[in-house]
Design a protein around this motif. Structure first.
Motif, PDB file in Angstrom:
ATOM      1  N   GLU B  71       0.822  -1.211   0.000  1.00  0.00           N
ATOM      2  CA  GLU B  71       0.000   0.000   0.000  1.00  0.00           C
ATOM      3  C   GLU B  71       0.858   1.264   0.000  1.00  0.00           C
ATOM      4  N   GLN B  72       2.008   1.188   0.683  1.00  0.00           N
ATOM      5  CA  GLN B  72       2.871   2.373   0.725  1.00  0.00           C
ATOM      6  C   GLN B  72       3.592   2.624  -0.595  1.00  0.00           C
ATOM      7  N   GLN B  73       4.018   1.555  -1.249  1.00  0.00           N
ATOM      8  CA  GLN B  73       4.921   1.739  -2.393  1.00  0.00           C
ATOM      9  C   GLN B  73       4.224   1.775  -3.744  1.00  0.00           C
ATOM     10  N   SER B  74       3.112   1.108  -3.865  1.00  0.00           N
ATOM     11  CA  SER B  74       2.495   0.966  -5.175  1.00  0.00           C
ATOM     12  C   SER B  74       1.413   2.009  -5.374  1.00  0.00           C
ATOM     13  N   ASP B  75       1.213   2.418  -6.640  1.00  0.00           N
ATOM     14  CA  ASP B  75       0.110   3.331  -6.934  1.00  0.00           C
ATOM     15  C   ASP B  75      -1.154   2.566  -7.301  1.00  0.00           C
ATOM     16  N   LEU B  76      -1.115   1.240  -7.153  1.00  0.00           N
ATOM     17  CA  LEU B  76      -2.287   0.427  -7.488  1.00  0.00           C
ATOM     18  C   LEU B  76      -3.092   0.083  -6.242  1.00  0.00           C
ATOM     19  N   PRO B  77      -4.386  -0.159  -6.408  1.00  0.00           N
ATOM     20  CA  PRO B  77      -5.147  -0.715  -5.286  1.00  0.00           C
ATOM     21  C   PRO B  77      -4.617  -2.109  -4.939  1.00  0.00           C
ATOM     22  N   VAL B  78      -4.647  -2.437  -3.665  1.00  0.00           N
ATOM     23  CA  VAL B  78      -4.085  -3.700  -3.182  1.00  0.00           C
ATOM     24  C   VAL B  78      -5.227  -4.605  -2.722  1.00  0.00           C
ATOM     25  N   THR B  79      -5.216  -5.832  -3.176  1.00  0.00           N
ATOM     26  CA  THR B  79      -6.182  -6.819  -2.693  1.00  0.00           C
ATOM     27  C   THR B  79      -5.406  -7.986  -2.095  1.00  0.00           C
ATOM     28  N   LEU B  80      -5.816  -8.424  -0.920  1.00  0.00           N
ATOM     29  CA  LEU B  80      -5.096  -9.513  -0.239  1.00  0.00           C
ATOM     30  C   LEU B  80      -5.717 -10.862  -0.553  1.00  0.00           C
ATOM     31  N   TYR B  81      -4.858 -11.869  -0.724  1.00  0.00           N
ATOM     32  CA  TYR B  81      -5.382 -13.231  -0.755  1.00  0.00           C
ATOM     33  C   TYR B  81      -5.129 -13.874   0.590  1.00  0.00           C
ATOM     34  N   ARG B  82      -6.170 -14.503   1.114  1.00  0.00           N
ATOM     35  CA  ARG B  82      -6.046 -15.130   2.431  1.00  0.00           C
ATOM     36  C   ARG B  82      -5.893 -16.636   2.285  1.00  0.00           C
ATOM     37  N   ARG B  83      -6.401 -17.167   1.187  1.00  0.00           N
ATOM     38  CA  ARG B  83      -6.292 -18.617   0.975  1.00  0.00           C
ATOM     39  C   ARG B  83      -5.583 -18.906  -0.346  1.00  0.00           C
ATOM     40  N   GLY B  84      -4.570 -18.116  -0.631  1.00  0.00           N
ATOM     41  CA  GLY B  84      -3.780 -18.376  -1.827  1.00  0.00           C
ATOM     42  C   GLY B  84      -4.238 -17.548  -3.017  1.00  0.00           C
ATOM     43  N   LEU B  85      -3.313 -17.337  -3.932  1.00  0.00           N
ATOM     44  CA  LEU B  85      -3.562 -16.517  -5.111  1.00  0.00           C
ATOM     45  C   LEU B  85      -4.640 -17.115  -6.000  1.00  0.00           C
ATOM     46  N   LEU B  86      -4.621 -18.441  -6.153  1.00  0.00           N
ATOM     47  CA  LEU B  86      -5.511 -19.052  -7.143  1.00  0.00           C
ATOM     48  C   LEU B  86      -6.980 -18.874  -6.776  1.00  0.00           C
ATOM     49  N   GLN B  87      -7.263 -18.997  -5.485  1.00  0.00           N
ATOM     50  CA  GLN B  87      -8.655 -18.797  -5.042  1.00  0.00           C
ATOM     51  C   GLN B  87      -9.115 -17.377  -5.331  1.00  0.00           C
ATOM     52  N   LEU B  88      -8.235 -16.419  -5.079  1.00  0.00           N
ATOM     53  CA  LEU B  88      -8.599 -15.026  -5.331  1.00  0.00           C
ATOM     54  C   LEU B  88      -8.788 -14.781  -6.826  1.00  0.00           C
ATOM     55  N   LEU B  89      -7.896 -15.372  -7.636  1.00  0.00           N
ATOM     56  CA  LEU B  89      -8.010 -15.201  -9.091  1.00  0.00           C
ATOM     57  C   LEU B  89      -9.344 -15.732  -9.598  1.00  0.00           C
ATOM     58  N   GLN B  90      -9.728 -16.856  -9.048  1.00  0.00           N
ATOM     59  CA  GLN B  90     -10.990 -17.465  -9.468  1.00  0.00           C
ATOM     60  C   GLN B  90     -12.141 -16.463  -9.317  1.00  0.00           C
ATOM     61  N   THR B  91     -12.123 -15.723  -8.210  1.00  0.00           N
ATOM     62  CA  THR B  91     -13.154 -14.704  -7.985  1.00  0.00           C
ATOM     63  C   THR B  91     -12.977 -13.513  -8.922  1.00  0.00           C
ATOM     64  N   LEU B  92     -11.737 -13.004  -8.992  1.00  0.00           N
ATOM     65  CA  LEU B  92     -11.508 -11.741  -9.700  1.00  0.00           C
ATOM     66  C   LEU B  92     -11.667 -11.858 -11.210  1.00  0.00           C
ATOM     67  N   LEU B  93     -11.246 -12.997 -11.773  1.00  0.00           N
ATOM     68  CA  LEU B  93     -11.180 -13.063 -13.231  1.00  0.00           C
ATOM     69  C   LEU B  93     -12.566 -12.918 -13.858  1.00  0.00           C
ATOM     70  N   GLY B  94     -13.581 -13.385 -13.141  1.00  0.00           N
ATOM     71  CA  GLY B  94     -14.941 -13.205 -13.631  1.00  0.00           C
ATOM     72  C   GLY B  94     -15.272 -11.734 -13.854  1.00  0.00           C
ATOM     73  N   GLU B  95     -14.814 -10.889 -12.926  1.00  0.00           N
ATOM     74  CA  GLU B  95     -15.132  -9.463 -13.004  1.00  0.00           C
ATOM     75  C   GLU B  95     -14.527  -8.787 -14.227  1.00  0.00           C
ATOM     76  N   TYR B  96     -13.480  -9.385 -14.786  1.00  0.00           N
ATOM     77  CA  TYR B  96     -12.800  -8.733 -15.906  1.00  0.00           C
ATOM     78  C   TYR B  96     -13.295  -9.237 -17.259  1.00  0.00           C
ATOM     79  N   ASN B  97     -14.255 -10.149 -17.249  1.00  0.00           N
ATOM     80  CA  ASN B  97     -14.759 -10.662 -18.515  1.00  0.00           C
ATOM     81  C   ASN B  97     -13.615 -11.262 -19.335  1.00  0.00           C
ATOM     82  N   THR B  98     -12.867 -12.148 -18.690  1.00  0.00           N
ATOM     83  CA  THR B  98     -11.627 -12.677 -19.258  1.00  0.00           C
ATOM     84  C   THR B  98     -11.901 -13.880 -20.149  1.00  0.00           C
TER      85      THR B  98
END
Lengths: 365, 365
Positions: B71-98
């Motif tokens: 959050e301090q260094q990046s100019d991008l919004p930060v989203t945390l994964y709590r149960r691994g990257l892949l689980q989070l990707l599964q949720t997020l990728l839908g939102e991007y119409n990928t």
């Protein structure tokens, strides 16, 4: 270390799995099997590969830059590649009568696997992604390894003790980190096992904080997470303290973390799942009301790598085995205030966890 | 640095290549595109991934341990994964119409690619291995980057000058290396860009020697290869000298290496192939009779990574482009005697190579 014995065990595994030749590229795996100590400069820059056949002579493949080091450190014959590893493999694999070529799926880059697949196709070989073949050997420590790990821990503690007595509130986090590195150097270690974490006040709320130019100061939590490498083997320890008088918040948080650490250590013995150990510590922190401020796993294995299997993660049902070495490091991280983490290293024994650490600085307060 | 502009250029590329979302895991690529400075602890331990859609909002994905830093260094919004990257990707990728998901084939582990393939299958996506998308942007430096690189080189030279005047034959290679690290620390760098190479006498025959406990001594070749990191950008310089009087062999070898270095630098300009540059230097050494003792490529790109593209390799026909930054570092390595390597950093200009270095210590002798 008896590299030949380790290779013999690996070769038995390869024969059981019908892998004719395994390429070992992961640096700690290479060292474990051959004594070759070079690290890789980056994921894209290999300093060599072991070619381990299920039957026949193993060989260490590297390039010109590492020739002398390879010949000095490894007990294997060294062959140089002058035009890249793949060209050399194309020549060598014929000599081994190879039908199935294994590679480490957990270290090999996707792009490299594509090149290996093309090579395998040209040579009419099957390509087999392998995982955990060497790591599953490294995970249980031999007596000789435990002896070196004990020395590494003792040396790390000695350095911490000297450091602690030299601390003053005016020193910056970076200066403290630098002092640790210099003391490790003076003590004759191979080096540090990771860049020391020195985090005072609010910085301590970042479990992986970078040391800053700010003074560590008085009357606020200070986290020091440090380790050295001795004959390749890592130590890893975290202490947390206050210069001056700790306030009630600090005392309460510290005591809760220590209680959780003890609960975790008490849960350790052969046959228990890593998830059980993680939960034993986590429940203490949750009951104390700080559950959501402990956001990482309880610990990890330590050996030639400072982070290796087994991870003490609540989601895993993996069973602890005798002579594994793990860290137990619960923490509480409060944004804006700071953090407290306490970390010891523990050997898994038949009926208990044997704490390797002797240092008691601020542990029970 | 203008991260937004860089992301805009990358997104244009993604649209041309019909990639809907690119995962950027390589640490220097992450930093180049977002300012996020965390390194990865190892090939198996990621400290985060950028999710860059061809259209829409980019986001930095990381875990609890790196939240504050991200959050301090990046100019991008930060989203945390709590149960691994892949689980989070599964949720997020839908939102991007990928429909097509790209990943970096030259940084992603084979085992990770298998998990991504399974995810893609579940989500009915195409998975596209990508290489060189961000690296091909990083390879040509912006003016602001060149300015920082110049500062990094100047600081490295200043440290070397101070070091050189403090050397004595009794110091061990390790002590010299340690002194370099401490001087870099005192000078306020981010850190060193690689572990310094200090190799005296026969050790110098190993291009990647580890500093030993032996004294550097008198009347023998000493190689010092060192670099610092300043605001992320690396410097890299090698000097070679003798404490006391050099003998005729040393003088002859050193002068030949310097002649080769000058020939390499003179060959540099926009449009020339890297192979031509390598050969220009290599021919000088070959004609001098030492061809087989120069076993590595002539140089490499430098930027956020100390080793990056383009490699100055004789086998490559890649063309130099304006504002690339490369090292020119021929060497001669004689087993049993030692080595001489001289390394400067050079900016590729339209009609010449601009040497960044000002330090002349023992260059022309």
């Amino acid at each position: 270390m008896d590299y030949q014995k380790r290779r013999r065990l690996l070769k038995e595994k390869l024969r059981r799995k019908n892998i004719d030749v395994l390429l070992v590229a992961q640096p700690e795996n290479r060292r474990y099997l051959s004594g070759y100590q070079a690290d890789d400069h980056s994921a894209q820059e290999s300093s060599g590969v072991l070619l381990i056949p299920a039957r026949g002579r193993s060989v260490l493949l590297t390039d010109f830059r590492y020739q002398v080091q390879a010949e000095q450190q490894s007990d294997l014959p060294v062959t140089l590649y002058r035009r890249g590893l793949l060209q050399l493999l194309q020549t060598l694999l014929g000599e081994y009568n190879t039908r199935t070529l294994g590679f480490e799926s957990d270290y090999t880059l996707y792009s490299t696997s594509v090149k290996l697949a093309a090579l395998a196709k040209r040579l009419h070989l099957d390509l087999a992604p392998c995982d955990n073949l060497v790591e599953s050997m490294r995970i249980v420590k031999e007596e000789a390894e435990l002896a070196v790990i004990r020395e590494s821990v003792a040396l790390n503690e000695q350095i911490f003790t000297n450091l602690f007595s030299s601390l003053s509130p005016e020193m910056s986090e970076r200066q403290v980190a630098r002092t640790i590195e210099n003391m490790a150097f003076e003590a004759g270690c191979d080096g540090i096992s990771f860049a020391p974490i020195v985090a005072a006040g609010p910085s301590g709320a970042m479990p992986h904080a970078h040391p800053s130019a700010s003074p560590i100061g008085r009357e606020r939590p200070i986290t020091i997470d440090m380790g050295v490498r001795l004959n390749g083997y890592c130590s890893d320890m975290t202490r947390n303290f206050v210069l001056g008088d700790p306030d009630d918040t600090y005392l309460a948080v510290h005591r809760l973390v220590r209680k959780a650490q003890i609960a975790g250590i008490k849960a350790i013995r052969e046959g228990v799942s890593v998830g059980q150990v993680d939960r034993a510590a986590r429940e203490v922190i949750a009951k104390g009301g700080y559950g959501k401020y402990f956001g990482h796993a309880l610990g990890h294995g330590v050996g030639l790598a400072v982070h290796e299997d087994p991870r003490l993660s609540g989601r895993s049902r993996r069973k602890l085995r005798r002579d594994m070495v793990v860290t137990v490091e619960p923490g509480i991280y409060l944004p804006g205030w700071g953090g407290v983490r306490l970390e010891n290293m523990v050997i898994v024994r038949e009926d208990h966890g044997e704490v390797i650490n002797r240092d008691q600085t601020w542990l029970d307060i």
